[in-house]
Design an enzyme around this catalytic site. Sequence first.
Site: not given
Length: 293
Positions: A98, A173, A241
């Site tokens: 990701t 995502k 993150k």
Amino acid sequence: MSPLKLGFIGTGVMGTGIIKNFLKAGQEVIVYNRTKAHAQAVLDAGAVWAESPHAVAAQCHVVMSMVGFPQDVETVYFGCDGILAGTQAGDLVIDMTTSTPTLAKQIAEKAKEKGVIAIDAPVSGGDIGAEKGTLTIMIGGQKDLLPKLKELFAPIASSVNYFGPAGSGQHAKMANQIMIAGTMTGLSEMLVYGKAAGLDLNEILKVVGSGAAANWSLSNYGPRMLQADYTPGFFAKHFLKDLRIALDEAKKMHLQLPATELAEDLYAKMVAAGKGDLGTQGLVTMNDRWDEA
């Protein structure tokens, strides 16, 4: 799918489950991880070690990666010992980390210069999905590759979905992570509330999980929370993150996502408290009332 020599960079929680499923499907897998000791589980399962991402790519026409942070992706792909340096025209590289849509586009552009095809393919499903081979994969890149990718990912995924050109998989995502942010904060506060009210929390999970509030986080992480099992299926520091990437991309599109901003703040406090290596379900420990008898 006929036997194929696959390269895989990154043998963390997710990578380990993915690699093992490829091995079970009869694929030969060449692996590299920054710390070799962390690759021992897949080496014991039959994977073959290589000394660098370059060395992996030099042996395989299909190379996948799943590492921690965008800066790790940059090193793995663009370094002198990186994946792209070891590829040849016609190879396929697939980043399952990701990461940022911008970086996915950069990888695709650099790969194209060498005649290499690059795909961004982040996943959802956590450690359970990686172990069971039931991941959901979000694809960005060449659409005509989708049939081949579905065949390739068959041992590890139950759903492979195309969203558009390079970077689109990463955008999908981010949408997924925005949704998860809401379910994780809701789950944590639901359990804290139920505990303070003296309710049977196992019964709460059962009842709420069978109604309109049912969701994946509740079903998979709720029982772990009740057992104080904060083992990472997905690290809190990695989720932080992701939320920061999502908010940064939202800013570029002139969007405000106040609920996601709140989730980012909560996970930032969790990481600052030294709990970044816990699973995302460890968020519940940040509420002082959770640990009360």
